[in-house]
Design a protein around this motif. Structure first.
Motif, PDB file in Angstrom:
ATOM      1  N   ALA A  30      20.077  57.631  37.072  1.00 23.96           N
ATOM      2  CA  ALA A  30      20.402  56.174  36.020  1.00 23.96           C
ATOM      3  C   ALA A  30      21.700  55.375  36.136  1.00 23.96           C
ATOM      4  O   ALA A  30      21.203  54.729  35.491  1.00 23.96           O
ATOM      5  CB  ALA A  30      19.850  57.199  34.467  1.00 23.96           C
ATOM      6  N   SER A  66       7.452  50.779  36.801  1.00 22.55           N
ATOM      7  CA  SER A  66       7.936  51.803  36.234  1.00 22.55           C
ATOM      8  C   SER A  66       9.367  52.184  35.899  1.00 22.55           C
ATOM      9  O   SER A  66       9.909  53.088  35.905  1.00 22.55           O
ATOM     10  CB  SER A  66       6.981  52.735  36.444  1.00 22.55           C
ATOM     11  OG  SER A  66       7.380  54.469  35.713  1.00 22.55           O
ATOM     12  N   LYS A  75      11.983  54.466  34.303  1.00 24.32           N
ATOM     13  CA  LYS A  75      12.649  55.835  35.075  1.00 24.32           C
ATOM     14  C   LYS A  75      13.129  55.484  36.257  1.00 24.32           C
ATOM     15  O   LYS A  75      13.250  54.066  36.685  1.00 24.32           O
ATOM     16  CB  LYS A  75      11.444  56.073  35.440  1.00 24.32           C
ATOM     17  CG  LYS A  75      10.123  57.125  34.364  1.00 24.32           C
ATOM     18  CD  LYS A  75      11.359  58.083  33.973  1.00 24.32           C
ATOM     19  CE  LYS A  75       9.962  58.332  32.408  1.00 24.32           C
ATOM     20  NZ  LYS A  75      10.385  59.613  32.131  1.00 24.32           N
ATOM     21  N   HIS A  76      13.692  55.629  36.974  1.00 26.76           N
ATOM     22  CA  HIS A  76      13.884  56.188  38.587  1.00 26.76           C
ATOM     23  C   HIS A  76      13.603  57.046  39.389  1.00 26.76           C
ATOM     24  O   HIS A  76      13.070  57.810  39.508  1.00 26.76           O
ATOM     25  CB  HIS A  76      15.704  55.680  38.926  1.00 26.76           C
ATOM     26  CG  HIS A  76      16.533  57.481  38.607  1.00 26.76           C
ATOM     27  ND1 HIS A  76      16.450  58.351  37.490  1.00 26.76           N
ATOM     28  CD2 HIS A  76      16.862  58.351  39.645  1.00 26.76           C
ATOM     29  CE1 HIS A  76      16.471  59.421  37.647  1.00 26.76           C
ATOM     30  NE2 HIS A  76      17.492  59.129  38.128  1.00 26.76           N
ATOM     31  N   ASN A 119      10.830  56.264  41.609  1.00 31.96           N
ATOM     32  CA  ASN A 119       9.514  55.952  41.307  1.00 31.96           C
ATOM     33  C   ASN A 119       8.368  56.084  42.586  1.00 31.96           C
ATOM     34  O   ASN A 119       8.918  55.887  43.729  1.00 31.96           O
ATOM     35  CB  ASN A 119       9.063  55.356  40.458  1.00 31.96           C
ATOM     36  CG  ASN A 119       9.729  55.558  39.505  1.00 31.96           C
ATOM     37  OD1 ASN A 119       9.088  56.420  38.383  1.00 31.96           O
ATOM     38  ND2 ASN A 119       9.920  54.081  38.512  1.00 31.96           N
ATOM     39  N   GLY A 137       8.406  59.905  38.661  1.00 28.12           N
ATOM     40  CA  GLY A 137      10.000  59.472  38.512  1.00 28.12           C
ATOM     41  C   GLY A 137      11.196  60.082  38.410  1.00 28.12           C
ATOM     42  O   GLY A 137      10.709  61.479  37.796  1.00 28.12           O
ATOM     43  N   SER A 138      11.729  59.901  37.771  1.00 29.38           N
ATOM     44  CA  SER A 138      13.003  60.249  37.667  1.00 29.38           C
ATOM     45  C   SER A 138      13.647  61.267  38.333  1.00 29.38           C
ATOM     46  O   SER A 138      14.315  62.410  38.144  1.00 29.38           O
ATOM     47  CB  SER A 138      13.285  60.883  36.445  1.00 29.38           C
ATOM     48  OG  SER A 138      13.094  59.970  35.292  1.00 29.38           O
ATOM     49  N   HIS A 197       8.250  65.657  35.548  1.00 30.38           N
ATOM     50  CA  HIS A 197       8.364  64.139  36.272  1.00 30.38           C
ATOM     51  C   HIS A 197       7.288  63.380  36.196  1.00 30.38           C
ATOM     52  O   HIS A 197       7.295  62.204  36.390  1.00 30.38           O
ATOM     53  CB  HIS A 197       8.689  64.703  38.013  1.00 30.38           C
ATOM     54  CG  HIS A 197      10.353  65.259  37.390  1.00 30.38           C
ATOM     55  ND1 HIS A 197      11.684  64.022  37.825  1.00 30.38           N
ATOM     56  CD2 HIS A 197      10.681  65.899  38.311  1.00 30.38           C
ATOM     57  CE1 HIS A 197      12.661  64.920  38.521  1.00 30.38           C
ATOM     58  NE2 HIS A 197      12.200  65.764  38.263  1.00 30.38           N
ATOM     59  N   ILE A 223       4.711  60.534  35.199  1.00 26.05           N
ATOM     60  CA  ILE A 223       4.767  59.910  34.437  1.00 26.05           C
ATOM     61  C   ILE A 223       3.521  59.332  34.029  1.00 26.05           C
ATOM     62  O   ILE A 223       2.275  59.076  32.590  1.00 26.05           O
ATOM     63  CB  ILE A 223       4.964  58.755  34.764  1.00 26.05           C
ATOM     64  CG1 ILE A 223       7.183  59.021  34.643  1.00 26.05           C
ATOM     65  CG2 ILE A 223       5.098  56.891  33.668  1.00 26.05           C
ATOM     66  CD1 ILE A 223       7.149  57.363  36.052  1.00 26.05           C
TER      67      ILE A 223
END
Length: 124
Positions: A14, A55, A58-59, A61, A75-76, A114, A116
């Motif tokens: 993030a 997306s 979020k990081h 993904n 993601g994340s 996680h 989405i």
């Protein structure tokens, strides 16, 4: 067709776009997955890269795609070997199911929180 698509423009975290090695999180995670599949001599899952999966809130993904079952965007993630192992373990459970639905009880801990979106298979 089963493949895992990594967003290679995704941030490392993030806070950081790139890791200490100057590589994005998505690319780092894709490399971990490729190494894991090679070590296990797995040729049943393709690894692809995509520039932006849209997306960006979020990081790290990942799109878990299957032409016969539900596909998922998650993601994340932390771009690590452990994350790649959890993604592969979950995707194997997904592939063993008729519809791509995996009981939450069976999810690896590193996959929880996680997801989405879920997408139905394409109809021909």
């Amino acid at each position: 067709m089963r493949r895992i698509v990594f967003c290679i423009t995704c941030r490392h975290s993030a806070e950081e776009r790139e890791g200490p090695d100057g590589v994005t999180g998505g690319e780092t995670l894709a490399r971990h997955m490729e190494a894991l599949l090679a070590e296990r001599q797995r040729h049943d899952i393709a690894v692809d890269r995509q520039s932006c999966l849209w997306s960006c809130l979020k990081h790290c993904n990942v799109f878990l795609q299957d032409s016969e079952r539900y596909s998922y965007l998650a993601g994340s993630f932390t771009p690590s070997r452990e994350t790649a192992e959890a993604i592969l373990a979950w995707f194997d459970l997904h592939g063993a199911s008729a519809t791509g639905e995996v009981s939450f009880k069976a999810w690896p801990q590193a996959m929880r929180g996680h997801f989405i979106a879920r997408f139905p298979p394409a109809r021909t």
